[in-house]
Design a protein around this motif. Structure first.
Motif, PDB file in Angstrom:
ATOM      1  N   VAL A  46       0.843  -1.186   0.000  1.00 18.55           N
ATOM      2  CA  VAL A  46       0.000   0.000   0.000  1.00 18.55           C
ATOM      3  C   VAL A  46       0.878   1.236   0.000  1.00 18.55           C
ATOM      4  N   GLN A  47       0.775   2.049  -1.028  1.00 15.13           N
ATOM      5  CA  GLN A  47       1.591   3.245  -1.177  1.00 15.13           C
ATOM      6  C   GLN A  47       0.703   4.486  -1.100  1.00 15.13           C
ATOM      7  N   THR A  48       0.790   5.203   0.026  1.00 19.74           N
ATOM      8  CA  THR A  48       0.013   6.422   0.189  1.00 19.74           C
ATOM      9  C   THR A  48       0.610   7.537  -0.651  1.00 19.74           C
ATOM     10  N   THR A  49      -0.160   8.071  -1.551  1.00 17.40           N
ATOM     11  CA  THR A  49       0.310   9.103  -2.480  1.00 17.40           C
ATOM     12  C   THR A  49      -0.556  10.347  -2.294  1.00 17.40           C
ATOM     13  N   THR A  50      -0.134  11.191  -1.360  1.00 14.68           N
ATOM     14  CA  THR A  50      -0.860  12.414  -1.062  1.00 14.68           C
ATOM     15  C   THR A  50      -0.224  13.559  -1.831  1.00 14.68           C
ATOM     16  N   ILE A  51      -1.005  14.269  -2.608  1.00 15.69           N
ATOM     17  CA  ILE A  51      -0.485  15.219  -3.587  1.00 15.69           C
ATOM     18  C   ILE A  51      -0.858  16.639  -3.188  1.00 15.69           C
ATOM     19  N   LYS A  52       0.115  17.546  -3.284  1.00  9.45           N
ATOM     20  CA  LYS A  52      -0.133  18.960  -3.023  1.00  9.45           C
ATOM     21  C   LYS A  52      -1.188  19.493  -3.981  1.00  9.45           C
ATOM     22  N   ASN A  53      -2.092  20.336  -3.482  1.00  8.09           N
ATOM     23  CA  ASN A  53      -3.240  20.753  -4.281  1.00  8.09           C
ATOM     24  C   ASN A  53      -2.891  21.727  -5.396  1.00  8.09           C
ATOM     25  N   THR A  54      -1.641  22.146  -5.483  1.00 15.27           N
ATOM     26  CA  THR A  54      -1.209  23.012  -6.591  1.00 15.27           C
ATOM     27  C   THR A  54      -0.405  22.249  -7.641  1.00 15.27           C
ATOM     28  N   LEU A  55      -0.296  20.932  -7.477  1.00 11.12           N
ATOM     29  CA  LEU A  55       0.532  20.123  -8.374  1.00 11.12           C
ATOM     30  C   LEU A  55      -0.333  19.507  -9.465  1.00 11.12           C
ATOM     31  N   ASP A  56       0.094  19.666 -10.713  1.00 10.63           N
ATOM     32  CA  ASP A  56      -0.688  19.159 -11.835  1.00 10.63           C
ATOM     33  C   ASP A  56      -0.284  17.749 -12.242  1.00 10.63           C
ATOM     34  N   GLU A  57       0.953  17.361 -11.943  1.00  7.90           N
ATOM     35  CA  GLU A  57       1.417  16.030 -12.310  1.00  7.90           C
ATOM     36  C   GLU A  57       2.474  15.555 -11.326  1.00  7.90           C
ATOM     37  N   LEU A  58       2.635  14.233 -11.270  1.00 13.26           N
ATOM     38  CA  LEU A  58       3.567  13.628 -10.321  1.00 13.26           C
ATOM     39  C   LEU A  58       3.943  12.253 -10.833  1.00 13.26           C
ATOM     40  N   ASP A  59       5.224  11.887 -10.677  1.00 13.64           N
ATOM     41  CA  ASP A  59       5.692  10.561 -11.076  1.00 13.64           C
ATOM     42  C   ASP A  59       6.027   9.722  -9.852  1.00 13.64           C
ATOM     43  N   LYS A  60       5.559   8.478  -9.864  1.00 17.15           N
ATOM     44  CA  LYS A  60       5.930   7.477  -8.868  1.00 17.15           C
ATOM     45  C   LYS A  60       6.611   6.334  -9.609  1.00 17.15           C
ATOM     46  N   THR A  61       7.722   5.861  -9.087  1.00 13.86           N
ATOM     47  CA  THR A  61       8.504   4.851  -9.807  1.00 13.86           C
ATOM     48  C   THR A  61       8.589   3.544  -9.026  1.00 13.86           C
ATOM     49  N   PHE A  62       8.790   2.467  -9.778  1.00  8.17           N
ATOM     50  CA  PHE A  62       8.981   1.143  -9.172  1.00  8.17           C
ATOM     51  C   PHE A  62       9.714   0.265 -10.173  1.00  8.17           C
ATOM     52  N   SER A  63      10.184  -0.885  -9.718  1.00  3.39           N
ATOM     53  CA  SER A  63      10.877  -1.849 -10.578  1.00  3.39           C
ATOM     54  C   SER A  63      10.412  -3.251 -10.232  1.00  3.39           C
ATOM     55  N   ALA A  64      10.651  -4.178 -11.159  1.00  2.13           N
ATOM     56  CA  ALA A  64      10.470  -5.598 -10.876  1.00  2.13           C
ATOM     57  C   ALA A  64      11.809  -6.175 -10.451  1.00  2.13           C
ATOM     58  N   THR A  65      11.768  -7.101  -9.527  1.00  2.00           N
ATOM     59  CA  THR A  65      13.022  -7.668  -9.020  1.00  2.00           C
ATOM     60  C   THR A  65      12.886  -9.164  -8.825  1.00  2.00           C
ATOM     61  N   LEU A  66      14.031  -9.853  -8.801  1.00  3.48           N
ATOM     62  CA  LEU A  66      14.073 -11.307  -8.634  1.00  3.48           C
ATOM     63  C   LEU A  66      14.641 -11.678  -7.272  1.00  3.48           C
ATOM     64  N   ALA A  67      14.319 -12.880  -6.827  1.00  2.00           N
ATOM     65  CA  ALA A  67      14.902 -13.377  -5.589  1.00  2.00           C
ATOM     66  C   ALA A  67      16.404 -13.588  -5.741  1.00  2.00           C
ATOM     67  N   TYR A  68      16.830 -14.023  -6.935  1.00  2.00           N
ATOM     68  CA  TYR A  68      18.246 -14.170  -7.252  1.00  2.00           C
ATOM     69  C   TYR A  68      18.393 -14.137  -8.773  1.00  2.00           C
ATOM     70  N   PRO A  69      19.580 -13.864  -9.304  1.00  2.00           N
ATOM     71  CA  PRO A  69      19.737 -13.727 -10.761  1.00  2.00           C
ATOM     72  C   PRO A  69      19.346 -14.990 -11.518  1.00  2.00           C
ATOM     73  N   SER A  70      18.887 -14.792 -12.728  1.00  2.00           N
ATOM     74  CA  SER A  70      18.507 -15.899 -13.604  1.00  2.00           C
ATOM     75  C   SER A  70      19.500 -16.006 -14.760  1.00  2.00           C
ATOM     76  N   GLU A  71      19.607 -17.225 -15.322  1.00  2.00           N
ATOM     77  CA  GLU A  71      20.497 -17.409 -16.468  1.00  2.00           C
ATOM     78  C   GLU A  71      19.902 -16.828 -17.747  1.00  2.00           C
ATOM     79  N   GLN A  72      18.583 -16.667 -17.771  1.00  2.00           N
ATOM     80  CA  GLN A  72      17.915 -16.120 -18.947  1.00  2.00           C
ATOM     81  C   GLN A  72      17.235 -14.795 -18.593  1.00  2.00           C
ATOM     82  N   ASP A  73      16.960 -14.002 -19.627  1.00  2.00           N
ATOM     83  CA  ASP A  73      16.165 -12.797 -19.432  1.00  2.00           C
ATOM     84  C   ASP A  73      14.798 -13.182 -18.869  1.00  2.00           C
TER      85      ASP A  73
END
Length: 453
Positions: A46-73
């Protein structure tokens, strides 16, 4: 002897086996099969994203991750899934609506975790058109309403960790304050106060002062590790002011660690440390407070307010008579600079010893180990002792700040990025952070001076 000769061979074999294991990403020594999940959902989905009332746009970022590296993509498909709104509401007993699709866009819906790596490229969730169109803000995201935006891993080339495969963004455009600076091990300097000018002289020759700010203490630290590795006791959190002169702080030696203290030990105040130790007046960590302290030479009254209510009042305090030599100076280095530019004997006698005078700071006093250790916004300095009614009515904003000459400094801390803090008063003494400021997400400060009708 034969056994001793075998040791180097065994050692080389061991190194070879370790190296082989390190490159065999699908080796049998993994207790669990590899899985993919969202990085930020590993701690909480759960990501609380509270935005200032004068802001027209906002970026939130994330990535996918593995438990450990894989031999293939590893390929991963990402999508917004409105069908998960009902699941969230059932889980938490809420009734949030799905965020309308016009307010968001994903930078991509397909990402790859390269072979040998554990993390994908960054995905951006772009929140947009929040202010609507035109002066009337037609179609703007409604104020103070919470909406749900579930982002999920819809497909992947390896198994998905179900508990961390969805991020629920709680999106709210708030009319409250949503931005503050984290001043843990950090403080704010004011370079313009070191040189003589109309800007700096506004802080000098005062007969009354009010300090006020919104603060949130993360922890009332009792010890710290210094730069040379030693452990020192800590009994003060600095809010603002001038050390050993006129300083608003929390705690002191042989004083309640969580109690506000107004130290007026300087020549312009001379009321000492106020109030006395009182365990009934302590603050709590993890809570927003509006704090204010006032002193008036004419009335000889000292006051401390918490959340707009009078906490402590001292009468017949400080200097007994007012004159030019007892004025309050919060920018003493500016007076030294005045002497350098006007090197008369009289100025040398008055200001010649103030080259290294202590100055007005936010979150600093005496040394590097007494910071606020928390968050701050809406910090102000006035050249008058504000009344309780004035403090209560204006805790969260000052309207038209440049029109009031008694407002000496007004730092909203609403930048959200960078290390320069704008002064919204007419004197424009901007602050500069000693270190890079952390601007935390998810801040929302309710306005306790507004009541529902």
């Amino acid at each position: 002897m034969k056994m001793m000769k075998q040791y180097p061979i065994l050692a080389c074999l061991a190194i070879f086996l370790v190296q082989t294991a390190c490159t065999n990403y699908d080796a049998d020594d993994h207790k669990f099969g590899n899985v993919v999940y969202f990085d930020i959902a590993e701690t909480t989905d759960v990501q609380t994203t509270t935005i200032k009332n004068t802001l027209d746009e906002l970026d939130k970022t994330f990535s996918a991750t593995l438990a450990y590296p894989s031999e293939q993509d590893v390929t991963v498909s990402v999508s917004v899934d409105p069908g998960l709104v009902a699941r969230y509401n059932a889980r938490f007993g809420t009734s949030w609506s799905m965020l309308d699709e016009k307010y968001y866009a994903l930078s991509t819906e397909s990402i790859t975790i390269p072979a040998g790596k554990t993390t994908s490229e960054t995905v951006s969730l772009h929140l947009q058109e929040l202010l609507g169109e035109g002066e009337e803000q037609a179609g703007a995201l409604p104020l103070d309403e919470t909406y749900l935006l579930p982002v999920t891993i819809s497909q992947a080339s390896i198994p998905v960790l179900g508990s961390s495969s969805t991020i629920y963004y709680l999106v709210k455009r708030s009319s409250n304050i949503t931005t503050a600076a984290q001043l843990t091990n950090n403080w704010i300097n004011f370079p313009t106060l070191d040189t003589y000018s109309d800007q700096s002289m506004a802080f000098n020759n005062l007969t009354a002062v009010t300090y006020e700010a919104l603060i949130y203490i993360d922890e009332f630290a009792t010890s710290t590790v210094t730069s040379d590795g030693n452990t020192n006791a800590v009994n003060i959190s600095s809010v603002m002011g001038v050390e050993s002169y006129l300083l608003l702080r929390i705690g002191d030696t042989n004083f309640e660690r969580q109690q506000l203290q107004f130290d007026g030990s300087g020549s312009g105040s001379s009321f000492g440390k106020f109030p006395e130790r009182d365990a009934s007046k302590i603050l709590s960590a993890g809570q927003w407070y509006h704090v204010a302290a006032t002193y008036d030479q004419a009335t000889r009254k000292v006051c401390i307010y918490v959340n707009g209510e009078l906490q402590s009042e001292g009468k017949d305090m400080g200097i007994s008579s007012m004159n030019e030599d007892t004025r309050i100076n919060l920018a003493m280095r500016a007076l030294y600079d005045f002497y350098l530019k006007n090197p008369t004997d009289e100025n040398e006698q008055k200001y010649g010893g103030w080259a290294d005078a202590r100055q007005f700071f936010i979150s600093y006093s005496y040394d590097d180990y007494r910071p606020l250790n928390g968050k701050i916004c809406e910090a102000r300095v006035w050249s008058v002792a504000r009344t309780q009614e004035q403090i209560w009515e204006n805790m969260y904003e000052i309207a038209d700040p440049e029109s009031d000459p008694t407002l000496l400094g007004y730092w909203k801390f609403n930048e959200g990025s960078g290390n320069t803090i704008k002064d919204y008063s007419q004197y424009h003494n901007d602050g500069e952070a000693a270190k890079d400021i952390v601007w935390p997400d998810g801040i929302e400060i309710p306005k306790i001076n507004e009541t529902e009708e």
